[in-house]
Structures are given as C-alpha cells and as structure tokens.
Design a protein around this motif. Structure first.
Motif, mmCIF file in Angstrom:
data_model
loop_
_atom_site.group_PDB
_atom_site.id
_atom_site.type_symbol
_atom_site.label_atom_id
_atom_site.label_comp_id
_atom_site.label_asym_id
_atom_site.label_seq_id
_atom_site.Cartn_x
_atom_site.Cartn_y
_atom_site.Cartn_z
ATOM 1 N N GLU A 71 -4.577 5.598 15.256
ATOM 2 C CA GLU A 71 -3.265 6.126 14.881
ATOM 3 C C GLU A 71 -2.132 5.157 15.191
ATOM 4 O OE1 GLU A 71 -2.396 8.671 19.001
ATOM 5 O OE2 GLU A 71 -2.863 9.719 17.120
ATOM 6 N N ARG A 72 -2.402 4.105 15.936
ATOM 7 C CA ARG A 72 -1.377 3.109 16.256
ATOM 8 C C ARG A 72 -1.519 1.851 15.371
ATOM 9 N NH1 ARG A 72 -3.616 4.834 20.432
ATOM 10 N NH2 ARG A 72 -4.758 2.927 20.925
ATOM 11 N N SER A 73 -2.307 1.941 14.331
ATOM 12 C CA SER A 73 -2.495 0.797 13.437
ATOM 13 C C SER A 73 -1.184 0.436 12.736
ATOM 14 C CB SER A 73 -3.563 1.115 12.389
ATOM 15 O OG SER A 73 -4.816 1.357 13.003
ATOM 16 N N TYR A 74 -1.063 -0.823 12.362
ATOM 17 C CA TYR A 74 0.151 -1.256 11.660
ATOM 18 C C TYR A 74 -0.129 -2.518 10.853
ATOM 19 C CZ TYR A 74 0.451 -4.285 15.812
ATOM 20 O OH TYR A 74 0.172 -5.167 16.828
ATOM 21 N N PRO A 75 0.675 -2.753 9.811
ATOM 22 C CA PRO A 75 0.511 -3.961 9.004
ATOM 23 C C PRO A 75 1.439 -5.085 9.453
ATOM 24 C CG PRO A 75 1.962 -2.464 7.866
ATOM 25 C CD PRO A 75 1.609 -1.798 9.181
ATOM 26 N N ILE A 76 0.984 -6.307 9.205
ATOM 27 C CA ILE A 76 1.814 -7.493 9.387
ATOM 28 C C ILE A 76 1.941 -8.154 8.022
ATOM 29 C CG2 ILE A 76 2.085 -9.708 10.569
ATOM 30 C CD1 ILE A 76 0.101 -8.713 12.672
ATOM 31 N N PHE A 77 3.164 -8.453 7.614
ATOM 32 C CA PHE A 77 3.403 -9.152 6.359
ATOM 33 C C PHE A 77 3.932 -10.543 6.678
ATOM 34 C CE2 PHE A 77 3.531 -4.689 5.253
ATOM 35 C CZ PHE A 77 2.772 -4.655 4.088
ATOM 36 N N ILE A 78 3.309 -11.553 6.086
ATOM 37 C CA ILE A 78 3.592 -12.941 6.427
ATOM 38 C C ILE A 78 3.870 -13.721 5.154
ATOM 39 C CG2 ILE A 78 2.699 -15.039 7.529
ATOM 40 C CD1 ILE A 78 0.646 -13.129 8.964
ATOM 41 N N GLY A 79 5.018 -14.395 5.106
ATOM 42 C CA GLY A 79 5.311 -15.222 3.951
ATOM 43 C C GLY A 79 6.797 -15.473 3.797
#
Length: 356
Positions: free
Chosen positions: A10-18
């Motif tokens: 439930e603590r998952s999250y995305p990282i966006f790189i660019g």
C-alpha cells in the motif's frame, strides 16, 4: 521519460525520470491533491532558479500552491527549521488532504519529508529532487531526518513519498561541485554491485540520455534494497558504504564545510583502506574503487589522521553492543558487514597509514 515503480504494498509509488518530467507529471500532482493545496518546501537558491517553473506547472493544472524556503546548505536540516515548517504549515492552513512537495536537494528532501511525516500525523509527500545526489539516492527509499549536535540524521523516520519526479533538465543549472558530489553516490552503487553503472561511467559520453539512465539504474537498485529491507535493519545497510566515515567527517568539520557527496567519497576511500588493513577488502577492490572515483573527477583524500574520526562514530545508527558496524568491500561489487571495536579500528587505520 522512464517510469520505475517501487513496490511496497500500500506504500508503493512511481518514479518518473527524464527531461521535462516536471511538466509532464504536473497532472499526477493534481490527482494526488484531489482539489487540495500544495506547499512546496525548497531552499532559496532553488526557489530563485526553478521556483517559477514549479508554480507554473502546478497552476496549469489548477493546483493551489505556496512556497516556503529555507537557507541552502546542511545547517538547514535542523530541529529549529523543522519547527518553523510546522508553523508555516499552520499559517497556510495545510490539512491532511493536502500535500507537501520537497523541491530541492537532499537537505530539503530530508527536512520536508520529516515535516510531512509528522505534521498532523502524516500528509502526502511528493519528492521533486533538483540535485543529482537527490535524484540518484536520497529522494527514494523513505528515509527522512534532521541533524542534531550529537550526529547526522539522528532524529528521523521512514516515510515513503507518494510520487517522485526526477526532471533531468533541472540539473542543467547545477554547479559542477554539486554534480560531482552526486557522482559519489553513483560510484557507491557501482561499488556495491551495480555493474551496469561501472559500464556507464566508463563511457566518455555525457548526454542527457546517459544521465537519465544513471538515475534510473541507481533508483532501481535502491528500490530493490528498499523493497527487501524497508526499515534498514539488514541488507539495506549495504547502501551505507562510505557513510560511517563520511558522516564522521561532516561532524568533525561542521555540517556544510563538505557537501555530503564529498564526505562520502572520502568515506569510501577510508572504508577501502580500513577494510584492507583488517584483512577483509581485497587490494584490487580498493584500487578499482579509486580508479572509478578518479574517472569521475572525485576528490577523496582525507587530509588528517583517519583514526581521529573513530570517536565520532559512536552514535552511528548501525552500531550495536558498543562496537562500530562498518560496511566494507570484500571485492569490488560485493560488500560485507563487520563489527569492530573502536580500538581495533584505530590500530588498523594507523597501521595501514604507516605502511604507505
């Protein structure tokens, strides 16, 4: 733009790189706020350089946003500034449904992160790192903290962000010294086993695509350690290679004299030296480490008595039973944890020095 997901239930999250990730992901910030407001915590330098860009991106998505700024530098990571942030949040009527953005380097990320973790028992945290060191390391994994006189990061918690946006274009204005400090953390990841980074660092190409890939690989590595050992009680300790000595260097000279990455570079060199003297680190591992730091333009010579750092390691969070816990290289790409008494470590550092 690359996406990496940190899998923590439930603590998952995305990282966006660019490059351009900030503008591209502004809509995601709006979704997380769900009609609420955002308070961006930053430092004065970042506010002057990139503050308008952040506010424009948020305004374009209809997000009500405010900025508060601390002085740049490690000394801002203090209990005093933490309390000041609480008062700022109250004055801006920050509520549980709102969000805090940590918009800056590692100092801002740690300080704003701890404020978000503890204000009203926790509000949404978004990390938008603006330095290489923060993009490759400190914005990921959930460690948030402030310093006190007795040691670095002794007051803190684990609080995962809901979103990380690493916009590579923000690094275009980063001073060379700050960029090199970030490269120290990249070398750390290579040294503890991320062979893909060794290959990337061997290339003379300095394109934005290469930096994007470096950030992605470092975040992927740290994300794996975080997933397997979120609370930093076992395997994740490998990420502290060079940091036990590095934190002692920062404490010895006063926070802010050396950038964190500069202290880590010296700390890695000292860890290799100590490990060899203690019979743990293969000599060729130390040589490969120093060669890679040379290739990245890092300065790693500690100009003092390394044994004088040992008493400053007493408060390190990894220590148990009165011993100092060190993360050392066995071979380049392979770490081990060693408990050693202060006296034995002092003798090893001085014995090694006499051999030179």
């Amino acid at each position: 733009m690359k996406r990496l997901d940190i899998e923590l239930g439930e603590r998952s999250y995305p990282i966006f790189i660019g490059a351009g990730a900030l503008d591209d992901c502004a809509g995601r910030i709006a979704e997380l706020c769900n009609g609420g407001k955002v308070i961006a915590v930053t430092d004065l330098n970042v506010a002057l350089t990139h503050g308008d860009k952040l506010l424009r991106a948020l305004k374009s998505r209809g997000v009500e946003s405010y900025t508060v700024a601390v002085a740049p530098g490690e000394k801002s990571k203090s209990v005093k500034n933490l309390e000041w942030l609480y008062h700022s949040f109250v004055s801006l009527n920050l509520r549980r449904g709102d969000a805090v953005i940590a918009f800056g380097g590692g100092v801002v990320g740690d300080l704003a992160g701890l404020a978000a973790a503890t204000y009203m028992r926790g509000v949404t945290l978004i990390q938008i790192p603006t330095t290489l060191l923060a993009q490759v390391d400190s914005s990921v994994g959930g460690k948030v903290a402030v310093n006190i006189a007795e040691g670095k990061n002794l007051v803190g918690s684990f609080y995962q962000p809901a979103l990380v946006i690493s916009d590579i274009s923000l690094l275009d204005t980063l001073p060379e010294r700050e960029f090199r400090a970030g490269m120290a953390e990249v070398v750390k990841y290579a040294a503890i086993g991320e062979s893909e980074l060794t290959e990337l660092l061997a290339s003379s190409e300095a394109s934005a695509g290469k930096i994007e890939e470096i950030v992605y690989v470092c975040c992927r590595c740290k994300g794996g350690y975080t997933r397997r050992d979120e609370r930093d009680t076992g395997e994740r300790m490998a990420l502290n290679f060079g940091h036990t000595f590095g934190h002692a260097i920062e404490k010895l000279h006063g926070y802010g004299v050396y950038l964190h990455g500069e202290a880590v570079a010296m700390g890695m060199a000292l860890a290799a030296r100590a490990g060899e003297a203690l019979g743990v680190t293969a000599p060729e591992a130390g040589r490969e480490l120093l060669e890679l730091m040379d290739a990245c333009g890092l300065k790693y010579a500690f100009k003092g008595d390394a044994a004088s750092l040992v008493p400053l390691m007493d408060g390190d969070k990894k220590n148990t039973d009165g011993d100092i816990t060190l993360i050392l290289l066995k071979n380049f790409g392979e770490t081990t944890k060693l408990k050693v008494s202060a006296g034995v470590l002092c003798q090893a550092l001085r014995r090694r020095r006499r051999r030179k």
